[in-house]
Design an enzyme around this catalytic site. Structure first.
Site, PDB file in Angstrom:
ATOM      1  N   ARG A   1      -4.918   5.657  -2.412  1.00  0.00           N
ATOM      2  CA  ARG A   1      -3.560   5.123  -2.501  1.00  0.00           C
ATOM      3  C   ARG A   1      -2.708   6.070  -3.322  1.00  0.00           C
ATOM      4  O   ARG A   1      -3.182   6.653  -4.299  1.00  0.00           O
ATOM      5  CB  ARG A   1      -3.572   3.727  -3.131  1.00  0.00           C
ATOM      6  CG  ARG A   1      -4.257   2.762  -2.170  1.00  0.00           C
ATOM      7  CD  ARG A   1      -4.372   1.350  -2.683  1.00  0.00           C
ATOM      8  NE  ARG A   1      -5.252   0.633  -1.744  1.00  0.00           N
ATOM      9  CZ  ARG A   1      -5.530  -0.656  -1.796  1.00  0.00           C
ATOM     10  NH1 ARG A   1      -4.988  -1.397  -2.736  1.00  0.00           N
ATOM     11  NH2 ARG A   1      -6.323  -1.211  -0.918  1.00  0.00           N
TER      12      ARG A   1
ATOM     13  N   TRP B   1       0.840  -1.199   0.000  1.00  0.00           N
ATOM     14  CA  TRP B   1       0.000   0.000   0.000  1.00  0.00           C
ATOM     15  C   TRP B   1       0.869   1.241   0.000  1.00  0.00           C
ATOM     16  O   TRP B   1       1.596   1.489   0.968  1.00  0.00           O
ATOM     17  CB  TRP B   1      -0.903   0.025   1.243  1.00  0.00           C
ATOM     18  CG  TRP B   1      -1.931  -1.044   1.220  1.00  0.00           C
ATOM     19  CD1 TRP B   1      -3.164  -0.971   0.654  1.00  0.00           C
ATOM     20  CD2 TRP B   1      -1.825  -2.361   1.775  1.00  0.00           C
ATOM     21  NE1 TRP B   1      -3.833  -2.161   0.805  1.00  0.00           N
ATOM     22  CE2 TRP B   1      -3.035  -3.029   1.484  1.00  0.00           C
ATOM     23  CE3 TRP B   1      -0.821  -3.051   2.470  1.00  0.00           C
ATOM     24  CZ2 TRP B   1      -3.282  -4.338   1.879  1.00  0.00           C
ATOM     25  CZ3 TRP B   1      -1.058  -4.359   2.854  1.00  0.00           C
ATOM     26  CH2 TRP B   1      -2.273  -4.992   2.561  1.00  0.00           C
TER      27      TRP B   1
ATOM     28  N   HIS C   1      -7.890   1.099   2.854  1.00  0.00           N
ATOM     29  CA  HIS C   1      -8.951   0.087   2.761  1.00  0.00           C
ATOM     30  C   HIS C   1      -9.947   0.396   3.872  1.00  0.00           C
ATOM     31  O   HIS C   1      -9.685   1.265   4.715  1.00  0.00           O
ATOM     32  CB  HIS C   1      -8.408  -1.341   2.876  1.00  0.00           C
ATOM     33  CG  HIS C   1      -7.363  -1.542   3.940  1.00  0.00           C
ATOM     34  ND1 HIS C   1      -6.549  -2.636   4.012  1.00  0.00           N
ATOM     35  CD2 HIS C   1      -7.001  -0.755   5.004  1.00  0.00           C
ATOM     36  CE1 HIS C   1      -5.730  -2.529   5.044  1.00  0.00           C
ATOM     37  NE2 HIS C   1      -5.984  -1.401   5.671  1.00  0.00           N
TER      38      HIS C   1
ATOM     39  N   VAL D   1      -5.496 -12.277   7.227  1.00  0.00           N
ATOM     40  CA  VAL D   1      -6.288 -13.510   7.187  1.00  0.00           C
ATOM     41  C   VAL D   1      -5.376 -14.734   7.117  1.00  0.00           C
ATOM     42  O   VAL D   1      -4.242 -14.656   6.671  1.00  0.00           O
ATOM     43  CB  VAL D   1      -7.265 -13.527   5.980  1.00  0.00           C
ATOM     44  CG1 VAL D   1      -8.409 -12.567   6.210  1.00  0.00           C
ATOM     45  CG2 VAL D   1      -6.542 -13.234   4.674  1.00  0.00           C
TER      46      VAL D   1
ATOM     47  N   GLN E   1     -14.330   0.893  -1.871  1.00  0.00           N
ATOM     48  CA  GLN E   1     -14.170  -0.494  -1.468  1.00  0.00           C
ATOM     49  C   GLN E   1     -15.366  -0.931  -0.625  1.00  0.00           C
ATOM     50  O   GLN E   1     -15.976  -0.103   0.072  1.00  0.00           O
ATOM     51  CB  GLN E   1     -12.883  -0.648  -0.638  1.00  0.00           C
ATOM     52  CG  GLN E   1     -12.416  -2.093  -0.549  1.00  0.00           C
ATOM     53  CD  GLN E   1     -11.436  -2.355   0.579  1.00  0.00           C
ATOM     54  OE1 GLN E   1     -11.350  -1.599   1.525  1.00  0.00           O
ATOM     55  NE2 GLN E   1     -10.714  -3.461   0.471  1.00  0.00           N
TER      56      GLN E   1
ATOM     57  N   ALA F   1     -13.591 -12.726   6.432  1.00  0.00           N
ATOM     58  CA  ALA F   1     -13.637 -11.350   5.939  1.00  0.00           C
ATOM     59  C   ALA F   1     -13.359 -11.358   4.441  1.00  0.00           C
ATOM     60  O   ALA F   1     -12.806 -12.318   3.897  1.00  0.00           O
ATOM     61  CB  ALA F   1     -12.613 -10.481   6.666  1.00  0.00           C
TER      62      ALA F   1
HETATM   63  C1  2NL Z   1      -9.128  -7.046  -1.638  1.00  0.00           C
HETATM   64  C2  2NL Z   1      -8.953  -7.914  -0.465  1.00  0.00           C
HETATM   65  C3  2NL Z   1      -9.610  -8.254   1.769  1.00  0.00           C
HETATM   66  C4  2NL Z   1     -10.071  -8.400   4.103  1.00  0.00           C
HETATM   67  C5  2NL Z   1     -10.029  -7.679   2.934  1.00  0.00           C
HETATM   68  C6  2NL Z   1     -10.259  -8.051   6.544  1.00  0.00           C
HETATM   69  C7  2NL Z   1     -10.634  -7.139   7.505  1.00  0.00           C
HETATM   70  C8  2NL Z   1     -10.428  -7.464   8.827  1.00  0.00           C
HETATM   71  C9  2NL Z   1      -9.869  -8.635   9.181  1.00  0.00           C
HETATM   72  C10 2NL Z   1      -9.529  -9.507   8.183  1.00  0.00           C
HETATM   73 CL1  2NL Z   1     -10.858  -6.351  10.019  1.00  0.00          CL
HETATM   74  N1  2NL Z   1      -9.715  -9.204   6.883  1.00  0.00           N
HETATM   75  N2  2NL Z   1     -10.479  -7.739   5.243  1.00  0.00           N
HETATM   76  C11 2NL Z   1      -9.717  -9.741   4.113  1.00  0.00           C
HETATM   77  C12 2NL Z   1      -9.306 -10.327   2.926  1.00  0.00           C
HETATM   78  C13 2NL Z   1      -9.252  -9.598   1.740  1.00  0.00           C
HETATM   79  O1  2NL Z   1      -9.616  -7.469   0.648  1.00  0.00           O
HETATM   80  O2  2NL Z   1      -8.808  -7.437  -2.728  1.00  0.00           O
HETATM   81  N3  2NL Z   1      -9.666  -5.861  -1.470  1.00  0.00           N
HETATM   82  C14 2NL Z   1      -9.909  -4.923  -2.536  1.00  0.00           C
END
Ligand code: 2NL
Length: 344
Positions: free
Chosen positions: A201, A155, A175, A258, A215, A312
């Site tokens: 970003r 990021w 995000h 994750v 998002q 998530a």
């Molecule tokens: C992507 C991928 C992701 C998450 C967002 C998340 C949030 C918390 C804890 C765990 Cl608080 N995970 N969010 C998890 C996996 C992928 O986004 O391509 N976003 C545009």
């Protein structure tokens, strides 16, 4: 000396034909039929004539008088009529609809955002929004992305021009995950939320990247939440948004927050899996990232990670909108060109 009646008749009728308005008509009446009018004078002049002549001439003069009076009435009617016609022709129909106003519409990103949120609302998620200016602590640290973590390179951040202890602790969120951390801090499971919002970003733009994007992230935490729940929910979502005939597949991916992490793909609806430009010749299109919430994150907000588990996911709404509409350059969405935006 009496004027001949025939002279009066022909002049009167010619003059009457030329009359074009109420004032001219009254002048005409005064000139011929008024107290000192030409015909009246003739009638008065009859008094000096012998009886026989007076009778004949009188009768003729009275006939002409009647004829002129009749013609006068007819002319009055005709004038009144033409005024009515002119008014009728000039009438404004106040009941006609006005010229159409150009109608506004929702931005294609907003349309897709609403469809995505509507799906998650329909299966029981709450929609939560958070601040666009965030603390480093929520945007990175709480999500297992410490300052020296290599993942931080993923990021490129826009930092707020504010220093504390020689550091810059504030930024434009990259995000919407930080808001999910706030939700977990403030509530006990069960949690089912989706968090939409603009993210930023520090990045050069190209056909698939913008420095701002919308998002949607989702978070589910409860007792007994499994990878099966993740797969079932997101597979159903993909088919609701892209059509029931879509094939879906999960594949390993890495996100620091994750474990395990994965991406969800749908079969390419453009080439049917043959391989084309949109799917980079793979036959598959990535639509979101997801995974089981890392137990360290659950522990850091005070949850017992032996009792609670969660999944998530996160997706870029512009990407979903571009796939749905066949838009090939993300920059078109925010160029504010109505020739483009008016098509959706
Ligand atoms: C992507 C991928 C992701 C998450 C967002 C998340 C949030 C918390 C804890 C765990 Cl608080 N995970 N969010 C998890 C996996 C992928 O986004 O391509 N976003 C545009």
């Amino acid at each position: 000396m009496n004027e001949p009646l025939s002279e009066i008749e022909s002049q009167a009728l010619r003059a009457l034909a030329a009359v074009g308005g109420d004032e001219a008509l009254e002048a005409w009446r005064v000139a011929y039929l008024g107290r000192r009018g030409r015909l009246t004078l003739v009638l008065r002049g009859l008094a000096g004539l012998p009886l026989e002549e007076r009778r004949n001439a009188g009768a003729a003069a009275n006939r002409l008088k009647q004829q002129l009076e009749t013609a006068l009435e007819a002319k009055k009617d005709q004038l009144a009529h033409s005024v009515a016609e002119a008014l009728a022709a000039d009438r404004v129909d106040v009941t006609l609809p006005g010229p159409p106003l150009p109608a506004g519409r929702l931005h294609p990103t907003t349309q897709t955002l609403r469809d995505v949120l509507d799906y998650f609302i329909s299966i029981g998620f709450q929609v939560v929004e958070g601040p666009e200016v965030e603390w480093d602590r929520y945007n990175f640290e709480a999500l297992r992305i410490p300052r020296d973590h290599p993942a931080r390179d993923m990021w490129d951040t826009l930092w707020i021009d504010y220093e504390r202890d020689g550091e810059r602790p504030m930024l434009l969120r990259t995000h919407t995950s930080p808001m999910q951390v706030r939700v977990m801090e403030q509530t006990e499971p069960p949690i089912r939320v989706v968090v939409p919002g603009r993210c930023y970003r520090y990045e050069a733009t190209d056909p698939t990247h913008e420095w701002m994007m919308v998002q949607v992230e989702g978070l589910v935490v409860d007792e007994g939440v499994s990878l099966g729940d993740l797969k079932g929910t997101l597979t159903d979502f993909a088919r609701r948004i892209f059509g029931p005939e879509r094939r879906t597949a999960f594949r390993c991916d890495y996100f620091p927050f994750v474990e395990p992490g994965m991406e969800l793909r749908i079969d390419c609806f453009l080439c049917g899996g043959e391989g084309c430009r949109t799917c980079s010749r793979t036959g598959w299109i990535e639509i979101l990232g997801a995974g089981m919430v890392h137990p360290e994150i659950l522990e850091s907000v005070g949850y017992d990670s032996e009792k609670y588990t969660g999944f998530a996911f996160g997706m870029g709404i512009e990407r979903i909108a571009m796939l749905r509409h066949g838009i090939e350059d993300i920059r078109l969405l925010y160029a504010n060109d109505l020739r483009f935006l008016g098509q959706f």
